[in-house]
Design an enzyme around this catalytic site. Structure first.
Site, short mmCIF file in Angstrom:
data_model
loop_
_atom_site.label_atom_id
_atom_site.label_comp_id
_atom_site.label_asym_id
_atom_site.label_seq_id
_atom_site.Cartn_x
_atom_site.Cartn_y
_atom_site.Cartn_z
CD GLU A 65 -0.16 -4.37 22.22
OE1 GLU A 65 0.70 -3.55 21.90
OE2 GLU A 65 -0.38 -5.35 21.40
CG HIS A 96 2.35 7.15 18.95
ND1 HIS A 96 2.34 6.59 17.56
CD2 HIS A 96 3.04 6.14 19.63
CE1 HIS A 96 3.27 5.75 17.31
NE2 HIS A 96 3.81 5.38 18.37
#
Length: 667
Positions: free
Chosen positions: A406, A473
């Site tokens: 990322e 999540h």
């Protein structure tokens, strides 16, 4: 020390000598100014000038270099006006960062130099983005990025090299191995025999060179540049050197054995090169004295130009204005969401997720320089299938699968921006943005304020709970970023705004974090105009008007509030959908407070440190006289997001909305 002068004329050798000597003499002047209190800090590169100078000489003038704080030779070899550099170091408003940054924490588009931040690893990933831009535009150019041996221990080093290798980018990674990361010697930093060996693990060429040999540096970088352009592949070079002074002047060198300092003093790059020139009858005493005097006079003349410069001063309004790059004129002429909705000839409904897809498609069609990047967004279509079919429509070059890195991808997005590209980076889940936090809050957010460089990057973050995805999540992490000046944070609640805010983000030259709630993807339908339109960033929307109490909310909170209002029409609720969380629409907040006198701030994020606290504090400070009750907050529990359905529902703010509103209305 052996110097190979292959293909270099006498005139070039003397030009190289001036280029090598110039930063040394500037540094010696800087150390004097430091003792005089005319500058506050200095990071010395004495002893390792040959790397910065030789490498810059080997690159073309329009090729980007990403230096660090000991690379004065990059700036002087690129012929940056010395008086303006002095002003930069003194914190004057005429400096490159207008007093907002110190030493070499600035860049210059005109000189193709990127401005470093104190976190050294991110430079390497940004070079990947510039290299990618060269590939996309079929330019015969390379990029040069500096790091130190200490920086090779950072995760960003691994991510950047891996991304450059996987994407076949023309990037030269140059390690200046000067023996110490501040005071930590190399034997306490890594166990490989040489850092150049790390190249093989990434499938790229690697080599070690004598960093104090100006011509060896020059010729190695020159060959590496030719290879990177010809083969479209990255290269790793480790240049061995030594810094003769402390990490910065206050540090000193007491931790360095005296014998080691004496050993490296004999290898001083300037003295060695002077001896080489003297052996070739190119540098006698008279010429050497003349060159020293010429450069000394230049330095003094440039320094004199700074004598009348005023101290750094700026108005509050000016400082606040420079946090963001201004919107281009074209962005202000696009139809707004409300206008586009009113002009719809017939109902046209889309799911929340399909509105995002349509917005991305229209943005890709309008902006040929837009590149999408993210894990599995290519042929697979992304974790939520938002980019399904995009590879066939727009090609792999513009819809790019990424490794799990990322931070490097966000850095690459910043690098693309300096070359005129727009980019969208998809976090597979908003939770994973932690791995790219540094690039967002320290690089992207501060670029325009520091040196006027826009960061034309949109980060999409699938967020929120309610889908049984557990603590990694499901987090609502928007408040991590609303505290960071320079970012814009948007959070749509309905399909029309999902498309409109996304398109507005692509029109905006600033970094925009776009939060999209996963639970709304396929559960919410609504009218979505077909044309290209924008929902203006920074403007809230009044969903429902009432007089009993105000609910200020966003995202899924809007639907919770509307559901309650529908079931309790007697409450007469005023519901304000913020839509943009940074910057907030304070005018709209003030208006709703004045209409009802009672306010509930509702959000899915946890209570402590959530955006509701900031809004409540602002209302108490600015709207106190309009209040008939304390400002109340309704938020999720201060726990991680649980997995089991009953626990998750108990966690969410919705489970406490009725009780909290009842308390507010009864006050």
């Amino acid at each position: 020390m052996y110097f190979d002068r292959s293909n270099l004329t006498d005139a070039q050798l003397l030009q190289f000598y001036k280029a090598l000597l110039y930063p040394r003499l500037v540094e010696e002047k800087m150390l004097l100014l430091l003792r005089q209190g005319r500058i506050s800090k200095w990071f010395s590169g004495i002893g390792q000038e040959a790397i910065a100078t030789g490498a810059t000489l080997a690159m073309e003038a329009e090729e980007w270099i990403l230096p660090l704080h000991r690379n004065l030779g990059v700036f002087t070899t690129r012929n940056m006006p010395l008086h303006k550099l002095f002003q930069q170091w003194q914190g004057h408003p005429e400096g490159y960062s207008r007093g907002r940054e110190r030493s070499f924490h600035f860049g210059s588009n005109a000189h193709h130099i990127w401005g470093m931040i104190s976190h050294l690893g991110p430079q390497l990933s940004i070079a990947d983005g510039i290299g990618l831009a060269h590939r996309l535009q079929n330019e015969q150019k390379a990029v040069l990025a500096f790091t130190g041996e200490g920086g090779t221990s950072e995760g960003e080093f691994h991510e950047a090299l891996n991304l450059a290798a996987v994407w076949d980018l023309p990037v030269i990674f140059l390690i200046e191995n000067n023996g110490y990361a501040l005071s930590t010697p190399v034997e306490e930093q890594y166990r490989c025999s040489q850092l150049a060996d790390k190249a093989w693990g990434y499938g790229m060429e690697g080599m070690r060179i004598n960093g104090n040999n100006l011509l060896e540096v020059y010729q190695t970088i020159q060959k590496a540049r030719e290879y990177a352009i010809r083969e479209q592949k990255p290269v790793l070079i480790e240049a061995m050197t030594f810094r003769m002074r402390g990490h910065e002047e206050a540090s000193g060198t007491k931790y360095v054995p005296a014998a080691r300092l004496e050993e490296w003093a004999l290898l001083d790059p300037i003295h060695q090169y002077e001896a080489f020139l003297a052996d070739h009858k190119l540098l006698g005493d008279d010429r050497k004295t003349a060159i020293y005097q010429e450069l000394h006079d230049l330095i003094e003349a440039e320094l004199a130009l700074t004598a009348t410069a005023p101290p750094a001063h700026s108005s509050i309004e000016h400082e606040l204005r420079d946090v963001y790059a201004p919107l281009p004129a074209t962005a202000t002429t696009l139809p707004a969401a409300e206008t586009a909705l009113a002009a719809m000839p017939a109902p046209r409904e889309k799911r929340f997720i399909d509105a995002i897809t349509e917005g991305l498609q229209q943005a890709m069609n309008k902006h040929p320089q837009l590149v999408l990047m993210g894990q599995d967004i290519g042929a697979y279509g992304g974790a939520f299938k938002i980019t399904d079919g995009f590879t066939e429509q727009f090609g792999k070059a513009r819809v790019r699968n990424t490794p799990l890195c990322e931070s490097a991808v966000l850095g690459a997005a910043a690098g693309l921006g300096v070359r005129g590209f727009k980019s969208m980076v998809e976090m597979q889940f908003a939770d994973f943005v932690t791995c790219g936090f540094n690039q967002i809050v320290n690089n992207l957010a501060k670029l325009h304020y520091r040196w006027g460089q826009a960061a034309d990057v949109v980060v999409r973050l699938p967020t929120g709970a309610g889908v049984g995805a557990g603590p990694f999540h499901s987090q609502s992490n928007e408040a991590w970023f609303t505290h960071t000046p320079g970012l814009k944070v948007v959070y749509p609640s309905n399909p029309a705004d999902a498309k409109g805010l996304l398109l507005a983000a692509f029109e905006d030259p600033n970094p925009v974090l776009y939060f999209e709630h996963k639970a709304l993807y396929r559960s919410i339908n609504g009218p979505v105009p077909e044309p290209y339109y924008v929902t203006p960033i920074g403007k809230a929307h009044l969903v429902m008007e009432g007089t009993g109490a105000s609910i200020i909310t966003y995202g899924s909170g809007v639907h919770w509030a509307v559901e309650y209002a529908t079931q309790h029409p007697e409450a007469s609720l005023d519901i304000l959908d913020l839509r943009t969380l940074l910057p907030l629409d304070y005018d709209a907040i003030r208006d709703t407070v004045q209409r009802t006198g009672r306010v509930l701030v509702l959000h899915e994020d946890t209570l402590t440190g959530g955006l509701g606290g900031e809004i409540a504090a602002w209302i108490a400070e600015h709207c106190f006289s309009a209040l008939d009750a304390p400002v109340m907050r309704c938020a999720s529990l201060d726990t991680p997001v649980p997995f089991a359905g009953p626990l998750e529902q108990q966690f969410l703010a919705k489970s406490r909305l009725e009780a909290t509103l009842g308390k507010l209305l009864a006050y």
